[in-house]
Design a protein around this motif. Structure first.
Motif, PDB file in Angstrom:
ATOM      1  N   GLN A 148     -29.903  19.084  13.286  1.00  0.00           N
ATOM      2  CA  GLN A 148     -31.213  19.341  12.675  1.00  0.00           C
ATOM      3  C   GLN A 148     -31.203  20.621  11.839  1.00  0.00           C
ATOM      4  O   GLN A 148     -31.859  20.700  10.808  1.00  0.00           O
ATOM      5  CB  GLN A 148     -32.295  19.440  13.755  1.00  0.00           C
ATOM      6  N   MET A 149     -30.435  21.603  12.309  1.00  0.00           N
ATOM      7  CA  MET A 149     -30.362  22.869  11.575  1.00  0.00           C
ATOM      8  C   MET A 149     -29.669  22.684  10.224  1.00  0.00           C
ATOM      9  O   MET A 149     -29.806  23.506   9.328  1.00  0.00           O
ATOM     10  CB  MET A 149     -29.616  23.933  12.393  1.00  0.00           C
ATOM     11  N   ARG A 150     -28.880  21.607  10.107  1.00  0.00           N
ATOM     12  CA  ARG A 150     -28.190  21.311   8.852  1.00  0.00           C
ATOM     13  C   ARG A 150     -29.108  20.642   7.839  1.00  0.00           C
ATOM     14  O   ARG A 150     -28.766  20.517   6.678  1.00  0.00           O
ATOM     15  CB  ARG A 150     -27.012  20.366   9.147  1.00  0.00           C
ATOM     16  N   ASP A 151     -30.264  20.160   8.308  1.00  0.00           N
ATOM     17  CA  ASP A 151     -31.216  19.472   7.434  1.00  0.00           C
ATOM     18  C   ASP A 151     -32.022  20.520   6.664  1.00  0.00           C
ATOM     19  O   ASP A 151     -32.795  21.264   7.257  1.00  0.00           O
ATOM     20  CB  ASP A 151     -32.132  18.593   8.306  1.00  0.00           C
ATOM     21  N   PRO A 152     -31.834  20.596   5.341  1.00  0.00           N
ATOM     22  CA  PRO A 152     -32.519  21.649   4.578  1.00  0.00           C
ATOM     23  C   PRO A 152     -34.043  21.526   4.653  1.00  0.00           C
ATOM     24  O   PRO A 152     -34.750  22.493   4.363  1.00  0.00           O
ATOM     25  CB  PRO A 152     -32.022  21.451   3.139  1.00  0.00           C
ATOM     26  N   TRP A 153     -34.552  20.355   5.077  1.00  0.00           N
ATOM     27  CA  TRP A 153     -36.003  20.151   5.156  1.00  0.00           C
ATOM     28  C   TRP A 153     -36.553  20.429   6.544  1.00  0.00           C
ATOM     29  O   TRP A 153     -37.741  20.232   6.787  1.00  0.00           O
ATOM     30  CB  TRP A 153     -36.369  18.726   4.717  1.00  0.00           C
ATOM     31  N   PHE A 154     -35.668  20.844   7.450  1.00  0.00           N
ATOM     32  CA  PHE A 154     -36.120  20.974   8.839  1.00  0.00           C
ATOM     33  C   PHE A 154     -37.352  21.867   8.994  1.00  0.00           C
ATOM     34  O   PHE A 154     -38.330  21.484   9.632  1.00  0.00           O
ATOM     35  CB  PHE A 154     -34.986  21.464   9.749  1.00  0.00           C
ATOM     36  N   SER A 155     -37.334  23.040   8.380  1.00  0.00           N
ATOM     37  CA  SER A 155     -38.464  23.938   8.617  1.00  0.00           C
ATOM     38  C   SER A 155     -39.745  23.408   7.961  1.00  0.00           C
ATOM     39  O   SER A 155     -40.841  23.597   8.491  1.00  0.00           O
ATOM     40  CB  SER A 155     -38.142  25.377   8.199  1.00  0.00           C
ATOM     41  N   GLN A 156     -39.594  22.698   6.835  1.00  0.00           N
ATOM     42  CA  GLN A 156     -40.755  22.038   6.217  1.00  0.00           C
ATOM     43  C   GLN A 156     -41.347  20.970   7.134  1.00  0.00           C
ATOM     44  O   GLN A 156     -42.564  20.876   7.305  1.00  0.00           O
ATOM     45  CB  GLN A 156     -40.346  21.355   4.901  1.00  0.00           C
ATOM     46  N   LYS A 157     -40.453  20.173   7.718  1.00  0.00           N
ATOM     47  CA  LYS A 157     -40.895  19.096   8.617  1.00  0.00           C
ATOM     48  C   LYS A 157     -41.615  19.683   9.828  1.00  0.00           C
ATOM     49  O   LYS A 157     -42.629  19.155  10.285  1.00  0.00           O
ATOM     50  CB  LYS A 157     -39.694  18.271   9.092  1.00  0.00           C
ATOM     51  N   LEU A 158     -41.062  20.793  10.329  1.00  0.00           N
ATOM     52  CA  LEU A 158     -41.680  21.426  11.502  1.00  0.00           C
ATOM     53  C   LEU A 158     -43.051  21.995  11.149  1.00  0.00           C
ATOM     54  O   LEU A 158     -44.013  21.839  11.900  1.00  0.00           O
ATOM     55  CB  LEU A 158     -40.761  22.528  12.030  1.00  0.00           C
ATOM     56  N   LEU A 159     -43.132  22.608   9.988  1.00  0.00           N
ATOM     57  CA  LEU A 159     -44.418  23.171   9.543  1.00  0.00           C
ATOM     58  C   LEU A 159     -45.477  22.067   9.446  1.00  0.00           C
ATOM     59  O   LEU A 159     -46.621  22.242   9.865  1.00  0.00           O
ATOM     60  CB  LEU A 159     -44.251  23.862   8.183  1.00  0.00           C
ATOM     61  N   LYS A 160     -45.055  20.923   8.924  1.00  0.00           N
ATOM     62  CA  LYS A 160     -45.966  19.789   8.796  1.00  0.00           C
ATOM     63  C   LYS A 160     -46.488  19.377  10.182  1.00  0.00           C
ATOM     64  O   LYS A 160     -47.683  19.139  10.359  1.00  0.00           O
ATOM     65  CB  LYS A 160     -45.228  18.630   8.126  1.00  0.00           C
ATOM     66  N   LEU A 161     -45.591  19.326  11.168  1.00  0.00           N
ATOM     67  CA  LEU A 161     -46.004  18.958  12.529  1.00  0.00           C
ATOM     68  C   LEU A 161     -46.969  19.986  13.115  1.00  0.00           C
ATOM     69  O   LEU A 161     -47.955  19.638  13.757  1.00  0.00           O
ATOM     70  CB  LEU A 161     -44.790  18.828  13.451  1.00  0.00           C
ATOM     71  N   LEU A 162     -46.656  21.267  12.881  1.00  0.00           N
ATOM     72  CA  LEU A 162     -47.517  22.336  13.405  1.00  0.00           C
ATOM     73  C   LEU A 162     -48.932  22.194  12.848  1.00  0.00           C
ATOM     74  O   LEU A 162     -49.918  22.321  13.579  1.00  0.00           O
ATOM     75  CB  LEU A 162     -46.941  23.710  13.032  1.00  0.00           C
TER      76      LEU A 162
END
Ligand code: C2E
Ligand code: MG
Ligand code: MG
Ligand code: MG
Length: 288
Positions: free
Chosen positions: A119-133
């Motif tokens: 997941q850390m390799r996914d450049p969109w991970f933090s965007q996806k997490l922000l969306k969930l938050l």
């Protein structure tokens, strides 16, 4: 005769490989179905402020409640989910359930979740997490992401960018299983972790002779030097707990405080200690 034995051995080998393959295949099919059917559930382990003895939060630990295999632990299914490219979906499902659970807890209680190197390799991970938050209205400052040293094998610049973007959202980032990986000291000191989690393999040594204590002591003073607070994992008894308390202020977790429990059991525990979120009174419509 020898020839026959050899042949048998060959067949035996082939069929054990076959059954292993069959098992793996069943796992893979089951995993895919299990994600669709929502068979994955979060369990929670208490995290304690060792100085005060107070509960400060929970670490979410994934469990698979499989109709075919029973309760399956993450060490079995996470690697398979990673290989199959399903870890992102699975993790999202678990995080959403955990947000829902954690919103029923007192707001000062934190939620830690483990994130795979994939997941850390996914450049969109933090965007996806922000969306969930945002979608689930969960305060980022209550969330702690745990990553392991194995993330650091890869592009360290990318990991640094990821940590920064998570922290910019207000999310905390911890290094899990500290001491078990191969991160160099210079790598560690160049990454702004909010916390180091000392692996339980070191902590458990505190129940024995004091050469074990020296290592944990060194890890704690290193964390101090890096200005990173510490969590000790794997506190299994009073002796370990007392030894840790002499080493400084820290958080801790482990079976001494009980086994990981499901969301329902956690709510019951928090109801007893008065640590559930205040019920927001429903608006009657007559107000204003
Ligand atoms: P971890 O993050 O280091 O989690 C701690 C593991 O140690 C948990 O095992 C926990 O049940 C166990 N443990 C806690 N206290 C004690 C203790 O006092 N003594 C002993 N002997 N064990 C203790 P679990 O739940 O089997 O999780 C194993 C690993 O699976 C976790 O290690 C974590 O790396 C990974 N994991 C768990 N949930 C997830 C998830 O949702 N996503 C990802 N990517 N990985 C996960
Ligand atoms: Mg962890
Ligand atoms: Mg750990
Ligand atoms: Mg561990």
């Amino acid at each position: 005769h020898a020839k026959k034995q050899g042949k048998n051995r060959f067949f035996w080998f082939e069929s054990s490989m076959e059954s292993e393959l069959r098992f793996r295949n069943e796992m893979i099919q089951g995993l895919r179905r299990g994600i669709e059917k929502g068979e994955f559930v979060p369990f929670y382990e208490q995290q304690i402020d060792l100085e005060t003895g107070k509960l400060v939060g929970f670490e979410m630990l994934a469990r698979w409640n499989s109709p075919d295999f029973g309760i399956v632990g993450p060490d079995i299914f996470i690697p398979i989910a990673e290989e199959m490219g399903l870890i992102g979906d699975l993790s999202e499902q678990l995080i959403v359930q955990a947000f829902t659970d954690a919103k029923s807890w007192a707001p000062e209680l934190t939620l830690s979740v483990n994130i795979s190197p994939v997941q850390m390799r996914d450049p969109w991970f933090s965007q996806k997490l922000l969306k969930l938050l945002i979608e689930h209205n969960f305060p980022p400052h209550r969330l702690e992401i745990e990553i392991t040293e194995s993330c650091l094998h890869e592009n360290i610049g990318m990991v640094r960018t990821m940590i920064a973007s998570l922290q910019n959202q207000g999310v905390h980032v911890s290094l899990d299983d500290f001491g078990t990986g191969y991160a160099s000291l210079s790598q560690l000191s160049s990454l702004p972790f909010d916390r180091l989690k000392i692996d339980r393999s070191f902590v458990k040594e505190l129940s024995g002779s004091n050469s074990g204590a020296k290592i944990v002591q060194a890890m704690v003073s290193m964390s101090d030097g890096l200005h990173m607070p510490v969590t000790a994992e794997g506190i299994e008894d009073e002796k370990i707990l007392e030894a840790l308390k002499t080493l400084g202020k820290m958080k801790g977790q482990g079976y001494h405080y009980g086994l990981p429990e499901n969301g329902e059991a956690v709510r019951k525990r928090l109801a007893e200690s008065g640590q559930l979120a205040q019920e927001v009174p429903a608006r009657t419509g007559t107000a204003e």
